[in-house]
Design a protein around this motif. Sequence first.
Motif, short mmCIF file in Angstrom:
data_model
loop_
_atom_site.label_atom_id
_atom_site.label_comp_id
_atom_site.label_asym_id
_atom_site.label_seq_id
_atom_site.Cartn_x
_atom_site.Cartn_y
_atom_site.Cartn_z
N THR A 229 0.85 -1.28 0.12
CA THR A 229 0.02 0.04 -0.09
C THR A 229 0.93 1.16 -0.09
O THR A 229 0.59 2.20 -0.71
CB THR A 229 -1.08 -0.05 1.34
OG1 THR A 229 -1.49 -1.01 1.29
CG2 THR A 229 -1.77 1.04 1.22
N TRP A 230 1.97 1.23 0.78
CA TRP A 230 2.81 2.28 0.93
C TRP A 230 3.44 2.72 -0.59
O TRP A 230 3.63 3.83 -1.02
CB TRP A 230 3.85 1.99 1.91
CG TRP A 230 4.97 3.21 2.13
CD1 TRP A 230 4.86 4.61 1.62
CD2 TRP A 230 6.11 3.25 2.82
NE1 TRP A 230 6.13 5.28 1.97
CE2 TRP A 230 6.74 4.49 2.78
CE3 TRP A 230 6.63 2.07 3.76
CZ2 TRP A 230 7.98 4.75 3.52
CZ3 TRP A 230 7.73 2.19 4.38
CH2 TRP A 230 8.58 3.58 4.15
N SER A 234 2.99 5.84 -3.17
CA SER A 234 4.28 6.69 -3.53
C SER A 234 4.12 6.85 -4.99
O SER A 234 4.83 7.76 -5.31
CB SER A 234 5.47 6.17 -3.01
OG SER A 234 5.43 6.04 -1.45
N HIS A 279 1.99 10.61 5.43
CA HIS A 279 2.24 10.55 3.84
C HIS A 279 1.28 11.40 3.18
O HIS A 279 0.37 11.72 3.33
CB HIS A 279 2.32 9.13 3.47
CG HIS A 279 2.56 8.84 2.03
ND1 HIS A 279 1.67 9.10 1.02
CD2 HIS A 279 3.58 8.11 1.77
CE1 HIS A 279 2.66 8.57 0.07
NE2 HIS A 279 3.65 7.98 0.38
N LEU A 286 -1.76 7.51 5.49
CA LEU A 286 -0.75 6.61 5.97
C LEU A 286 0.02 7.49 6.94
O LEU A 286 0.52 8.52 6.63
CB LEU A 286 0.07 6.21 5.02
CG LEU A 286 1.17 5.27 5.32
CD1 LEU A 286 0.41 3.83 5.92
CD2 LEU A 286 2.01 4.82 3.85
N LEU A 298 3.82 2.05 11.37
CA LEU A 298 3.28 2.63 10.23
C LEU A 298 2.02 2.08 10.35
O LEU A 298 1.62 0.94 10.57
CB LEU A 298 3.94 2.10 8.93
CG LEU A 298 5.46 2.54 8.54
CD1 LEU A 298 5.72 1.71 7.26
CD2 LEU A 298 5.16 4.09 8.18
N ASP A 300 -1.95 2.41 8.47
CA ASP A 300 -2.86 2.38 7.40
C ASP A 300 -4.31 2.79 7.90
O ASP A 300 -5.01 1.74 8.40
CB ASP A 300 -2.94 1.42 6.40
CG ASP A 300 -3.96 1.75 5.12
OD1 ASP A 300 -4.38 2.92 5.18
OD2 ASP A 300 -3.96 0.81 4.40
N PHE A 324 8.62 12.35 5.49
CA PHE A 324 8.47 11.67 4.10
C PHE A 324 9.47 12.47 3.17
O PHE A 324 9.40 13.76 3.31
CB PHE A 324 7.22 11.24 3.80
CG PHE A 324 6.53 10.15 4.44
CD1 PHE A 324 6.74 8.86 3.98
CD2 PHE A 324 5.62 10.41 5.56
CE1 PHE A 324 5.98 7.96 4.48
CE2 PHE A 324 5.20 9.30 5.98
CZ PHE A 324 5.26 7.82 5.70
N ALA A 330 8.17 7.20 -1.27
CA ALA A 330 8.30 6.00 -0.93
C ALA A 330 9.55 5.76 0.22
O ALA A 330 9.91 4.65 0.52
CB ALA A 330 8.67 5.12 -2.06
N VAL A 345 10.87 1.79 0.84
CA VAL A 345 9.98 0.73 0.78
C VAL A 345 10.00 -0.11 -0.73
O VAL A 345 9.64 -1.14 -0.77
CB VAL A 345 8.50 1.06 0.89
CG1 VAL A 345 8.09 2.00 -0.19
CG2 VAL A 345 7.42 0.02 0.94
#
Length: 577
Positions: A229-230, A234, A279, A286, A298, A300, A324, A330, A345
């Motif tokens: 998902t991350w 991104s 994020h 996120l 982390l 979600d 970030f 990412a 990631v």
Amino acid sequence: MAAESGTGAAERRELSPRSQQQLQERTPPPPAAPPPAPQAAPRRSPQLRVLLTPLPAPGRRLPQKRLLGAYDGAAGGDGKRRRAEPSSPERADSGSDGDGDGDSDSDSDGTEAGQDGSPQLSAYERKRLKNISENAKFFAALKLHESAARLHEIAAKGTSQVARRAKPRKAESGTVQRRSMRLQRIQPPEVPQVEAPAQEEEYPQVPAGPLPMAADGQEEKSETALLGTWLQLSEMKHNDTEKRTWDMKRYQAALSSMLLREDGVRKVVSSRVCSVAIHPSESTVLVAAGDKNGHVGLWDVSCTAEGGAHVFTPHNSSVNCMHFSPSQPAQLLSLSHDSLRCGDVSRAVFDEICRSEDGLSSFDFLEDSACTALVGLWDGTVAVVDRRTPGTSPELLADIGFKVTRTVAVHPVDRQYFLAAGSVDVRVFDVRWLRRSGSSAVSALRGHTKSVASAYFSPVSGRRVVTVCADDRLRVYDTSSLSATAALLSTVRHNNNTGRWLTRFRAVWDPKQEQCFVVGSMARPRQVEVFQDTGVLLHAFCSPECLGSVCSINAFHPTRNVLVGGNSSGRLHVFMG
């Protein structure tokens, strides 16, 4: 001869008394005569001492009273008081003992008489003896001794007749009381005694260098889903919409629409939250949180299942700062006391960018590409780090004259300027003029009387700076001109005494409305406050059902109406509109 003797006698009579005395001294003494027969000494008035004895019990004879003898100085010759002897016929007849206190005939009232029949006691002594005899007769009439003896016999009979009651025996039950081996002081035979493991074995230290991005104690499927998902967020392209500033009424209405629900609270890390990052994705929220034990969590927020949050351990100590990457979402950069790492990631690895034994406090990017960063150290220095060069040593280590550097913030427009907050100093420096020693400041923000916890530029123009000080003040400065001394715009009285168990407050600006900033609060009910740069309180986020603790660290989403706050137990609270 007779005539001569008479003449001598006449001469002696005619002598004066003094001459007669001298003549007697010269005349030899006559021969000693035989000793006279002992005669009774003159009788003196005796001094009496009376010994009182209690009344006899029935059947017992009361002893006679005895009078202690007088002071017999003539007969005894020793001058001591003597006890009277019992009377005897010989002593009574002779009467020559000289003490006169033997038993003798007395009159009816107890008064003794001497040999000549005259009384030898004074009137006071006679009256005293009479009172004693009358008192004795009175007590004898009461018969107290008979009553005491009767009571004593009754008590003796009662104690002999009463038998001691035997203690009842405890009923024997089928259950046996169990006692632990600890109370019996018996070591369990199956568990051998071993030495306690060392602290390094119980809490393993994170090694230097790159680390795999693997969650702690989580299922592999849920971890893969979160990292996917991350990565997906991104790679999505964001709409390049202009950041517009709303008017205060619309902004306050947007703040009021942001609520905290039960599913918006989650324990993400195990201990106190020290840093928070959001994020920049607009589709999914996120959130990343760092705690004091080196964990990075982390979460979600859109995932309601338990697998929506994962914890990683890239550091050994408190994660003080996280961001970030502006150009590559990412990548998540996190800083602790010992290292600055970048979690990528796309490669599922935590790279080590910088390592220092002096202790790192905070960092910020010197450019949008996030290739270079400015790092503050606890010893009062700052360092410039370039990620493109090999190794983990900084490119430059400069002394700015601080005892401690808590936060650093780079100007959003003029990237060569940065803001450093120290113990009681807040100053603006130019990176191009940094030296290893003797670096001078461009501007100074004065007025702080105690330690400063944070200082940040406004995120769009950098024309404002907000500081949090331990003197219970929030201060806003005008940095539009970067003069030698920045002007103080407003001061807000605010309780900033968080103590040792809470992370110190940091006031951060809202990227969507750079005239407003958010800060934690010690007020009750628990809340998160939003102020305008003029010092006006615009809104207080609170939820009696879901928010019951102090959120020291807070952050706004860059584009959405989302606020995230972290408390001292590792929980994140997400207010969403």
